[in-house]
Design a protein around this motif. Structure first.
Motif, PDB file in Angstrom:
ATOM      1  N   SER A   1      82.507  19.546 -59.111  1.00 23.42           N
ATOM      2  CA  SER A   1      82.589  18.397 -60.030  1.00 23.42           C
ATOM      3  C   SER A   1      81.945  17.172 -59.406  1.00 23.42           C
ATOM      4  O   SER A   1      81.244  16.414 -60.081  1.00 23.42           O
ATOM      5  N   LEU A   2      82.173  16.955 -58.113  1.00 25.06           N
ATOM      6  CA  LEU A   2      81.628  15.774 -57.441  1.00 25.06           C
ATOM      7  C   LEU A   2      80.117  15.875 -57.301  1.00 25.06           C
ATOM      8  O   LEU A   2      79.394  14.895 -57.457  1.00 25.06           O
ATOM      9  N   ALA A   3      79.625  17.089 -57.002  1.00 27.96           N
ATOM     10  CA  ALA A   3      78.181  17.275 -56.819  1.00 27.96           C
ATOM     11  C   ALA A   3      77.443  17.018 -58.128  1.00 27.96           C
ATOM     12  O   ALA A   3      76.425  16.322 -58.156  1.00 27.96           O
ATOM     13  N   THR A   4      77.972  17.559 -59.227  1.00 25.35           N
ATOM     14  CA  THR A   4      77.296  17.359 -60.512  1.00 25.35           C
ATOM     15  C   THR A   4      77.484  15.909 -60.992  1.00 25.35           C
ATOM     16  O   THR A   4      76.653  15.384 -61.717  1.00 25.35           O
TER      17      THR A   4
ATOM     18  N   SER B   1      85.970  12.434 -68.235  1.00 26.68           N
ATOM     19  CA  SER B   1      85.414  13.639 -68.868  1.00 26.68           C
ATOM     20  C   SER B   1      83.895  13.654 -68.714  1.00 26.68           C
ATOM     21  O   SER B   1      83.295  14.681 -68.395  1.00 26.68           O
ATOM     22  N   ARG B   2      83.285  12.494 -68.968  1.00 30.87           N
ATOM     23  CA  ARG B   2      81.827  12.378 -68.923  1.00 30.87           C
ATOM     24  C   ARG B   2      81.300  12.638 -67.519  1.00 30.87           C
ATOM     25  O   ARG B   2      80.298  13.315 -67.333  1.00 30.87           O
ATOM     26  N   ARG B   3      82.010  12.096 -66.521  1.00 28.35           N
ATOM     27  CA  ARG B   3      81.495  12.180 -65.156  1.00 28.35           C
ATOM     28  C   ARG B   3      82.017  13.386 -64.376  1.00 28.35           C
ATOM     29  O   ARG B   3      81.318  13.910 -63.516  1.00 28.35           O
ATOM     30  N   LEU B   4      83.229  13.808 -64.608  1.00 29.65           N
ATOM     31  CA  LEU B   4      83.831  14.859 -63.765  1.00 29.65           C
ATOM     32  C   LEU B   4      84.319  16.071 -64.555  1.00 29.65           C
ATOM     33  O   LEU B   4      84.808  17.034 -63.959  1.00 29.65           O
TER      34      LEU B   4
ATOM     35  N   LEU C   1      89.594  17.982 -65.492  1.00 28.60           N
ATOM     36  CA  LEU C   1      90.175  16.972 -64.594  1.00 28.60           C
ATOM     37  C   LEU C   1      90.763  15.816 -65.389  1.00 28.60           C
ATOM     38  O   LEU C   1      91.821  15.287 -65.053  1.00 28.60           O
ATOM     39  N   ALA C   2      90.074  15.436 -66.464  1.00 33.55           N
ATOM     40  CA  ALA C   2      90.573  14.334 -67.296  1.00 33.55           C
ATOM     41  C   ALA C   2      91.881  14.733 -67.975  1.00 33.55           C
ATOM     42  O   ALA C   2      92.843  13.963 -67.988  1.00 33.55           O
ATOM     43  N   ASP C   3      91.933  15.951 -68.518  1.00 35.64           N
ATOM     44  CA  ASP C   3      93.111  16.393 -69.273  1.00 35.64           C
ATOM     45  C   ASP C   3      94.345  16.578 -68.403  1.00 35.64           C
ATOM     46  O   ASP C   3      95.463  16.349 -68.852  1.00 35.64           O
ATOM     47  N   ILE C   4      94.141  17.030 -67.165  1.00 35.73           N
ATOM     48  CA  ILE C   4      95.313  17.335 -66.322  1.00 35.73           C
ATOM     49  C   ILE C   4      95.556  16.244 -65.287  1.00 35.73           C
ATOM     50  O   ILE C   4      96.545  15.521 -65.337  1.00 35.73           O
ATOM     51  N   ALA C   5      94.596  16.080 -64.343  1.00 31.65           N
ATOM     52  CA  ALA C   5      94.837  15.174 -63.212  1.00 31.65           C
ATOM     53  C   ALA C   5      94.896  13.711 -63.651  1.00 31.65           C
ATOM     54  O   ALA C   5      95.825  12.982 -63.307  1.00 31.65           O
TER      55      ALA C   5
ATOM     56  N   GLY D   1      75.565   3.937 -60.052  1.00 33.83           N
ATOM     57  CA  GLY D   1      75.318   4.993 -61.023  1.00 33.83           C
ATOM     58  C   GLY D   1      76.168   6.223 -60.805  1.00 33.83           C
ATOM     59  O   GLY D   1      76.002   7.229 -61.486  1.00 33.83           O
ATOM     60  N   SER D   2      77.075   6.184 -59.828  1.00 35.83           N
ATOM     61  CA  SER D   2      77.890   7.358 -59.519  1.00 35.83           C
ATOM     62  C   SER D   2      79.156   6.949 -58.784  1.00 35.83           C
ATOM     63  O   SER D   2      79.131   6.070 -57.929  1.00 35.83           O
TER      64      SER D   2
END
Length: 439
Positions: free
Chosen positions: A129-132, A151-154, A158-162, A195-196
């Motif tokens: 997730s971090l690499a992409t 959701s957009r970035r990771l 991850l958005a739904d749970i963490a 940008g990241s």
């Protein structure tokens, strides 16, 4: 000129503002007005005669960043350094945080192993997730919900749970409505600048306030504290500030002094209480936004409307004590995503980070359950956590613009505006006091 500053609200924000005003040579007199029978607001500890301590509000304070150092500098100045209970990053309460998904406790990924392989309930390794994430384009919107941003970035999982769980743990709020920009300004800035998130965190973000660490804050860095509390509970902090203010001789402390109305006068403000009127050159309001809106004069209508637009949630906090050791796992506690249970936010295993707050004789376990209160229940923590929904930063900017344009000698501080953590609220008190000193 002789300057009298009235501080409305004797929670940690109002106490901090008064503390910093005491240190300013420009201010001659401070009047602190609190509507309830005690100072300290949500910093509220029950100390039982058998030695156990239970927290009604926040249970640990993070030392990180300029605002964290600032609080530790204050703690040291108040002579509370010897009462600090630190929890380091290597402590089991820092390493083990759980999320309750599909009726099971899952340890949140941490350390290298959590990066390199998928850890249930997640289906892909965090490193992927971090690499992409580095390749994802920057958001175009002026503001965005936390859920949409993550959701957009990771990725959605991850958005739904963490992230859903984290937002419920920190803000007792809904990550689909909360503003990324206002709730996690560092991460928002990382994307804006670099940008990241990954690059932003590695390369550092923008200009932060400069707070040189005193000896206690230096100790927190050397010993790598993740959080800290105080031996008699966090209420010791407002108690010590109150004592400091009493001894300063420059502060009038009033309890059970509910402000009914404030109105601009030739010299500043007229403040109407139940049993009389006070005047002040400047007002620092540390009241919740809605409470401030209800005492402003009708000439402040645009400001009143903006203040009323800030929502809050009501949280029920249940402190539990069990005989013996009853926890299935050792860690800080567990959170629940909203998909698991709408009503339960999470459980903190208080005995793990702060065993010093257990009663000294015999083994016990202390837990705190946090629930989203149904409106009908009589609970203590009514309207306790402001919700920074989309557009929050614009609302706060508009408020401060109105105050400037109308030349109102008014500062607004506290959890409704610039951060809900104890550190943020204390720092907002410092900022307001310093702005007055600079004038």
């Amino acid at each position: 000129p002789m300057t009298t500053v009235a501080v409305l609200g004797g929670g940690i924000g109002g106490l901090a503002a008064s503390y910093y005003l005491c240190k300013s040579p420009q201010v001659t007199k401070v009047i602190l007005l609190e509507s309830s029978s005690r100072f300290g607001g949500w910093l509220w500890s029950t100390r039982r005669s058998d030695g156990a301590v239970f927290e009604h509000g926040p249970r640990g304070i993070r030392p990180a960043g300029a605002v964290g150092r600032n609080t530790l500098n204050m703690v040291e100045d108040l002579g509370l350094g010897g009462e600090i209970l630190p929890v380091t990053y290597t402590h089991v309460a820092s390493k083990n945080r759980y999320v309750y998904v599909n009726r099971q406790l899952h340890r949140m990924p941490s350390g290298l192993s959590g990066l390199l392989r998928p850890v249930p309930p997640f289906s892909r390794p965090l490193l992927l997730s971090l690499a992409t994430e580095i390749l994802v384009k920057k958001g175009k919107e002026d503001d965005e919900s936390i859920h949409s941003f993550v959701s957009r970035r990771l990725g959605k999982e991850l958005a739904d749970i963490a992230v859903d769980s984290l937002c419920r743990g920190v803000f007792a709020g809904d990550c689909r409505k909360l503003s990324m920009r206002s709730c996690f300004p560092l991460l928002y800035d990382a994307e804006q600048r670099r940008g990241s998130l990954t690059l932003g965190m590695l390369l550092g973000s923008g200009p932060a306030p400069v707070v040189p660490p005193g000896p206690l804050a230096q100790r927190s860095i050397q010993e790598s504290w993740a959080q800290w509390s105080l031996s008699r509970g966090l209420e010791s902090l407002p108690e010590s500030i109150t004592e400091y203010l009493q001894q300063s001789g420059r502060v009038q402390l009033h309890r059970e002094a509910a402000v009914q109305q404030i109105s601009p006068s030739a010299s500043g403000w007229k403040i109407s209480l139940e049993d009389g009127v006070m005047s002040a050159d400047h007002i620092i309001s540390a009241l919740p936004a809605k409470a401030l809106s209800s005492i402003l004069p009708s000439s402040c209508q645009p400001l009143i409307q903006l203040l009323q637009d800030i929502s809050t949630v009501t949280v029920a906090v249940v402190n539990l004590e069990y005989e013996g050791s009853v926890l299935p796992v050792a860690g800080f506690g567990h959170l629940l995503p909203s998909s698991e249970d709408r009503g339960v936010l999470g459980v903190v295993y208080d005995s793990v980070p702060f065993p010093q707050h257990n009663r000294p004789d015999g083994e016990t376990t202390r837990l705190t359950e946090r629930l989203l209160a149904r409106a009908t229940e009589a609970v203590w923590s009514r309207d306790c956590i402001p919700q920074y929904y989309l557009g929050h930063h614009r609302r706060v900017e508009s408020m401060r613009r109105f105050i400037r344009e109308k030349s109102l000698s008014l500062s607004v501080i506290g959890a409704s505006y610039d951060g809900v953590s104890v550190n943020d609220v204390i720092f907002s008190g410092r900022t307001a006091a310093e702005e007055l000193g600079a004038v």
